[in-house]
Design a protein around this motif. Structure first.
Motif, PDB file in Angstrom:
ATOM      1  N   GLY A 128      14.162  -5.912 -17.799  1.00  0.00           N
ATOM      2  CA  GLY A 128      14.033  -5.178 -19.057  1.00  0.00           C
ATOM      3  C   GLY A 128      12.580  -4.839 -19.346  1.00  0.00           C
ATOM      4  O   GLY A 128      12.256  -3.720 -19.771  1.00  0.00           O
ATOM      5  N   ALA A 129      11.689  -5.793 -19.102  1.00  0.00           N
ATOM      6  CA  ALA A 129      10.264  -5.553 -19.338  1.00  0.00           C
ATOM      7  C   ALA A 129       9.742  -4.446 -18.439  1.00  0.00           C
ATOM      8  O   ALA A 129       8.954  -3.593 -18.860  1.00  0.00           O
ATOM      9  CB  ALA A 129       9.486  -6.850 -19.129  1.00  0.00           C
ATOM     10  N   ALA A 130      10.197  -4.450 -17.181  1.00  0.00           N
ATOM     11  CA  ALA A 130       9.759  -3.411 -16.237  1.00  0.00           C
ATOM     12  C   ALA A 130      10.279  -2.045 -16.678  1.00  0.00           C
ATOM     13  O   ALA A 130       9.541  -1.048 -16.692  1.00  0.00           O
ATOM     14  CB  ALA A 130      10.257  -3.744 -14.834  1.00  0.00           C
ATOM     15  N   GLU A 131      11.550  -2.005 -17.055  1.00  0.00           N
ATOM     16  CA  GLU A 131      12.149  -0.737 -17.487  1.00  0.00           C
ATOM     17  C   GLU A 131      11.384  -0.164 -18.676  1.00  0.00           C
ATOM     18  O   GLU A 131      11.152   1.051 -18.775  1.00  0.00           O
ATOM     19  CB  GLU A 131      13.626  -0.970 -17.870  1.00  0.00           C
ATOM     20  CG  GLU A 131      14.330   0.282 -18.349  1.00  0.00           C
ATOM     21  CD  GLU A 131      15.750   0.011 -18.844  1.00  0.00           C
ATOM     22  OE1 GLU A 131      16.283  -1.084 -18.588  1.00  0.00           O
ATOM     23  OE2 GLU A 131      16.301   0.911 -19.500  1.00  0.00           O
ATOM     24  N   ASN A 132      10.957  -1.063 -19.556  1.00  0.00           N
ATOM     25  CA  ASN A 132      10.301  -0.597 -20.778  1.00  0.00           C
ATOM     26  C   ASN A 132       8.841  -0.207 -20.580  1.00  0.00           C
ATOM     27  O   ASN A 132       8.158   0.191 -21.523  1.00  0.00           O
ATOM     28  CB  ASN A 132      10.449  -1.642 -21.875  1.00  0.00           C
ATOM     29  CG  ASN A 132      11.888  -1.689 -22.379  1.00  0.00           C
ATOM     30  OD1 ASN A 132      12.642  -0.727 -22.172  1.00  0.00           O
ATOM     31  ND2 ASN A 132      12.265  -2.773 -23.002  1.00  0.00           N
ATOM     32  N   LEU A 133       8.345  -0.315 -19.318  1.00  0.00           N
ATOM     33  CA  LEU A 133       7.025   0.249 -19.017  1.00  0.00           C
ATOM     34  C   LEU A 133       7.102   1.768 -19.000  1.00  0.00           C
ATOM     35  O   LEU A 133       6.109   2.467 -19.164  1.00  0.00           O
ATOM     36  CB  LEU A 133       6.530  -0.248 -17.657  1.00  0.00           C
ATOM     37  CG  LEU A 133       6.096  -1.720 -17.608  1.00  0.00           C
ATOM     38  CD1 LEU A 133       5.805  -2.133 -16.175  1.00  0.00           C
ATOM     39  CD2 LEU A 133       4.884  -1.939 -18.501  1.00  0.00           C
ATOM     40  N   LEU A 134       8.324   2.272 -18.760  1.00  0.00           N
ATOM     41  CA  LEU A 134       8.511   3.730 -18.756  1.00  0.00           C
ATOM     42  C   LEU A 134       8.606   4.236 -20.189  1.00  0.00           C
ATOM     43  O   LEU A 134       8.992   3.496 -21.098  1.00  0.00           O
ATOM     44  CB  LEU A 134       9.794   4.093 -17.994  1.00  0.00           C
ATOM     45  CG  LEU A 134       9.823   3.686 -16.515  1.00  0.00           C
ATOM     46  CD1 LEU A 134      11.188   4.011 -15.910  1.00  0.00           C
ATOM     47  CD2 LEU A 134       8.717   4.403 -15.743  1.00  0.00           C
ATOM     48  N   ASP A 135       8.286   5.497 -20.351  1.00  0.00           N
ATOM     49  CA  ASP A 135       8.449   6.098 -21.673  1.00  0.00           C
ATOM     50  C   ASP A 135       9.924   6.338 -21.930  1.00  0.00           C
ATOM     51  O   ASP A 135      10.672   6.681 -21.019  1.00  0.00           O
ATOM     52  CB  ASP A 135       7.710   7.441 -21.742  1.00  0.00           C
ATOM     53  CG  ASP A 135       6.205   7.249 -21.700  1.00  0.00           C
ATOM     54  OD1 ASP A 135       5.738   6.196 -22.185  1.00  0.00           O
ATOM     55  OD2 ASP A 135       5.505   8.132 -21.158  1.00  0.00           O
ATOM     56  N   PRO A 136      10.364   6.173 -23.187  1.00  0.00           N
ATOM     57  CA  PRO A 136      11.772   6.451 -23.502  1.00  0.00           C
ATOM     58  C   PRO A 136      12.063   7.940 -23.368  1.00  0.00           C
ATOM     59  O   PRO A 136      11.139   8.756 -23.354  1.00  0.00           O
ATOM     60  CB  PRO A 136      11.909   5.977 -24.942  1.00  0.00           C
ATOM     61  CG  PRO A 136      10.526   5.991 -25.508  1.00  0.00           C
ATOM     62  CD  PRO A 136       9.596   5.736 -24.357  1.00  0.00           C
ATOM     63  N   PRO A 137      13.356   8.316 -23.276  1.00  0.00           N
ATOM     64  CA  PRO A 137      13.721   9.729 -23.209  1.00  0.00           C
ATOM     65  C   PRO A 137      13.089  10.493 -24.379  1.00  0.00           C
ATOM     66  O   PRO A 137      12.992   9.956 -25.484  1.00  0.00           O
ATOM     67  CB  PRO A 137      15.249   9.717 -23.332  1.00  0.00           C
ATOM     68  CG  PRO A 137      15.659   8.364 -22.873  1.00  0.00           C
ATOM     69  CD  PRO A 137      14.549   7.448 -23.236  1.00  0.00           C
ATOM     70  N   VAL A 138      12.667  11.721 -24.112  1.00  0.00           N
ATOM     71  CA  VAL A 138      11.962  12.506 -25.123  1.00  0.00           C
ATOM     72  C   VAL A 138      12.926  12.947 -26.228  1.00  0.00           C
ATOM     73  O   VAL A 138      14.020  13.450 -25.951  1.00  0.00           O
ATOM     74  CB  VAL A 138      11.306  13.745 -24.475  1.00  0.00           C
ATOM     75  CG1 VAL A 138      10.652  14.631 -25.546  1.00  0.00           C
ATOM     76  CG2 VAL A 138      10.284  13.301 -23.446  1.00  0.00           C
ATOM     77  N   VAL A 139      12.520  12.695 -27.469  1.00  0.00           N
ATOM     78  CA  VAL A 139      13.293  13.170 -28.626  1.00  0.00           C
ATOM     79  C   VAL A 139      12.335  13.827 -29.614  1.00  0.00           C
ATOM     80  O   VAL A 139      11.111  13.726 -29.472  1.00  0.00           O
ATOM     81  CB  VAL A 139      14.049  12.017 -29.328  1.00  0.00           C
ATOM     82  CG1 VAL A 139      15.161  11.473 -28.439  1.00  0.00           C
ATOM     83  CG2 VAL A 139      13.091  10.889 -29.718  1.00  0.00           C
TER      84      VAL A 139
END
Lengths: 517, 254
Positions: free
Chosen positions: A30-41
């Motif tokens: 989860g920590a690794a995944e959250n290094l990415l930016d979330p989908p653009v909104v």
């Protein structure tokens, strides 16, 4: 979030003595995944997320598996699996081993399967050769393995609506093992489910607070025969599932509203319904178009999941506080569950939300006509001062019939599930017929889901899953304190869960309470 | 519809301890006994009190009809239900005729202290009676209720013959009515009834009782199990003999 903060988060997970190895791996992913930016909104959507008007339930910044999957286990058992190198099972032991092998390779938001399927119906053909003693022993072993291999309170098995030897054995095993896994639902069809099976289910409810009951005819009318109940009482299409679950906090939406309650559903609510839908769409597109789950999963390749059987869940919470706030704005006051005009406003808000969600196209939701399904979300352990879903405020429930009549009209609008807790006095243990009376009465009234809670039971319901009271009692002991402090060191106090404070093999992985998003 | 009125002490729309299933319970005002162990002594006076109300049958039927989708049945309790037996009979007939309530079973909870004509009449409108037997021994019965028990025993016999004896309830007051000899005699007497009724063993509790009753000790689960074992040993059918440890004994909800 800066690199230093990320390193701190990873360090705190690695050093956390309250996490098992597997729990640590899940948290690190989860920590690794959250290094990415979330989908653009849009900015408006991001702001609503920031202020917790909208919540993505900590699904992670880069969705790479659907939140809930319901593989077609019938098909798997009929055809075997090339990926798993298994032929179709021939006897009971083959069948349980086959299912356990599949479960171990089913992804979901929790890292574990959220659905074990209609286990009684799946196993019934293989039970014919076993006498009752052999059946009980084998099913008990299977049940123990479900709990030990998939220690997650959201992992859910379904029973019924038809009676069968495996159905009865499963209830008997469930009473015997006192596990929180599998979470259990009985599908109830007054025309099919015998009275005696309902009594057996109630005997089980009184002892181990399960199964949950779902109104089968109502579900079939909305989702067809092929539906399953997963996780915290979420009903979804079999062979598919839900890409995501995003929820809208109606209490917060009400606080954004100015003017009379009459304009809430025409002015303020539509705006926030759209912002929620925008986030759902962005997350779904990431899963399908960027992470391309459906292009590479073995479950899709073998026909156990297919994109056209998927939908998405649009959650609501905080209806009770929303209604109370709007009526305060009106100057009339009133409480949902207690005052008729408050109930009427609550029903009007839910109906308006249902209409708006039904009018909003959602990509890759072919299973439900290209629209999301409305869901009354059972809450997070970390929710404070807000009532789960569309429940009447906890602790302030009116008389039983008044309570059921207040909540029942909402149920038609939540095809993907709505759990209202029905508390029963402990004297019901000597009179199971009374619990059957109330369950059937509730369904006759139009309730889709009926969740019982019996006072002074061994199990405590946190949101939609269970923990054992005996485990909670360890909180005050030295061992419990040690774990409590480690959790305090690792995560933020605001996100601390009741069940984080106890040493536990079984966790609920649907959400990641850790900061870092 | 009927405007006949009954003197009602209280009504509980949902009870799990006054007969099979979820039941609406109507507690009528007034009792022929004056039991020291009574859990709701305010319902004993046979006249209007600060807590009782005259309610027309229409009103009671409407109230029950609203709860009906969630109910197995209706129980009329007390006080003593048969003090107002004509009201009960008429209420039951209305309930039987109203489509919203016709499916409900109609039971009464009684001390059994009523004339044969009462049972002959009620047999036409009720499904059964749950009768409290405070003691088989007339002297012990006097101590507990200040009344003789001849009529109670006759009622139990008559109800069994009418096929309206739903169950007999034995309230165990430790040291008073649960001596081995009394239990043995009670078991033999009940077993000879035709048909032998289901028997429920319940424990005396201080809760709600008047101060005078506190000289007796509460029944423990062990007391109840021992009493049930003794009853079974002396002829009661084990499949029809139940201990109800946690239940209230006809106490209106607070």
């Amino acid at each position: 979030v800066g690199l230093e903060a990320q390193r701190h988060l990873v360090r705190s997970i690695v050093d956390d003595p309250s996490l098992t190895y597997r729990q640590r791996v899940h948290a690190l992913a989860g920590a690794a995944e959250n290094l990415l930016d979330p989908p653009v909104v849009s900015d408006a959507c991001a702001a609503a997320l920031d202020k917790h008007v909208i919540c993505d339930l900590f699904e992670g910044n880069a969705p790479y598996r659907p939140r809930y999957t319901l593989p077609d286990y019938d098909r798997a058992m009929a055809q075997g699996s090339r990926f798993l190198e298994l032929s179709a099972p021939a006897d009971f032991d083959d069948a349980t081993a086959f299912l356990l092998s599949v479960y171990g390779n089913v992804p979901s938001i929790t890292g574990y399967p959220v659905w074990f399927g209609e286990v009684d119906r799946l196993l019934e053909p293989f039970a014919a050769d076993l006498d009752d003693t052999e059946l009980f022993a084998r099913l008990r072993r299977f049940w123990v393995l479900l709990d030990r291999l998939f220690p997650d309170g959201f992992a859910h098995a379904n029973l019924g609506p038809a009676d069968g030897r495996v159905t009865r054995a499963a209830l008997a095993v469930h009473r015997d093992v006192h596990q929180v896994v599998p979470n259990l639902t009985l599908k109830v069809d007054p025309a099919v489910t015998p009275d005696d099976l309902l009594l057996d289910a109630m005997r089980t409810v009184v002892e181990v607070a399960q199964p949950h009951l779902v109104n089968h005819p109502m579900m079939v009318a909305d989702l067809g025969e092929r539906y399953g109940v997963v996780s915290c009482y979420n009903s979804l299409p079999v062979g598919g599932g839900s890409h995501t679950l995003v929820r809208l906090n109606l209490k917060e939406v009400a606080h954004q509203h100015a003017g009379a309650s009459a304009t809430f559903t025409t002015h303020t609510l539509p705006r926030y319904i759209e912002l929620t839908a925008e986030l759902m769409e962005a997350r779904i597109r990431h899963l399908v178009e960027q992470a391309r789950f459906f292009d590479h999963s073995w479950l899709v390749q073998e026909g156990l999941l297919s994109l056209d059987r998927f939908t998405a869940m649009f959650g609501l919470i905080g209806l009770a506080e929303c209604v109370e706030h709007l009526l305060t704005l009106d100057g009339t006051g009133g409480r949902y569950g207690h005052d008729d005009h408050a109930d009427a406003l609550a029903h009007q808000i839910v109906a308006a939300a249902a209409e708006l969600v039904a009018a909003r196209p959602m990509p890759y939701c072919e299973a439900t006509g290209g629209r999301a399904l409305l869901h009354s979300q059972a809450g997070l352990d970390s929710d404070l001062d807000i009532t789960a879903g569309t429940r009447v405020a906890a602790g302030a429930e009116p008389q039983l019939y008044r309570h059921l009549q207040a909540v029942a009209p909402n149920h038609a609008h939540f095809p993907s599930g709505v759990s209202d807790i029905v508390r029963l006095d402990e004297t019901v243990a000597d009179n199971l017929r009374a619990a059957v009376d109330i369950a059937t009465g509730a369904m006759r009234l139009g309730m889709r889901d009926v969740t019982f809670e019996v006072a002074n039971g061994e199990f405590v319901r946190i949101t939609g899953y269970l923990v054992r009271r005996s485990d909670l009692e360890h909180v005050g002991e030295p061992e419990g304190v040690r774990h409590s402090s480690t959790v305090l060191g690792a995560g933020s106090l605001a996100n601390m869960h009741l069940d984080d404070r106890i040493p536990q093999r079984v966790r609920t992985h649907e959400l990641d309470p850790r900061p870092g998003r | 519809m009927s405007s006949t009125r009954g003197l009602v002490a209280d009504a509980v729309p949902s009870s799990y301890v006054d007969g099979p299933g979820n039941r609406y319970v109507l507690f009528l005002q007034g009792c022929t006994f004056n039991c020291v162990a009574c859990h709701n002594p305010q319902t004993i006076p046979r006249h209007s009190t600060a807590t009782s109300h005259w309610r027309p049958i229409d009103d009671v039927v409407a109230d029950i009809a609203e709860a009906a989708p969630f109910l197995s049945g209706v129980t009329v309790s007390g006080g003593e239900a048969t003090v107002q037996w004509q009201f009960v009979h008429e209420l039951f007939r209305w309930l039987a005729e109203d489509p919203a309530t016709a499916h409900l079973t109609r039971l009464i909870d009684t001390n059994g202290d009523a004339e044969p004509v009462v049972w002959d009449t009620l047999a036409g409108s009720m499904h059964g009676a749950m009768v409290d037997l405070k003691a088989l021994d007339p002297e012990v019965h006097q101590v507990l209720t200040h009344r003789d028990n001849a009529r109670v025993l006759a009622s139990i016999r008559q109800l069994a013959e009418l096929g309206r004896l739903h169950e007999v309830r034995l309230l165990v007051v430790p040291g008073i009515n649960d001596t081995p000899e009394q239990l043995a005699a009670t078991a033999r007497w009940l077993a000879e009834l035709d048909p032998a009724p289901p028997v429920v063993v319940q424990g005396f509790r201080h809760h709600g009782a008047r101060p005078a009753a506190r000289r007796w000790s509460e029944a423990t689960p062990e007391d109840l199990d021992a009493a049930a074992a003794r009853l079974i040993e002396h002829g009661l059918d084990p499949r029809q003999t139940v201990v109800r440890a946690g239940g209230r004994v006809g106490v209106p909800a607070e």
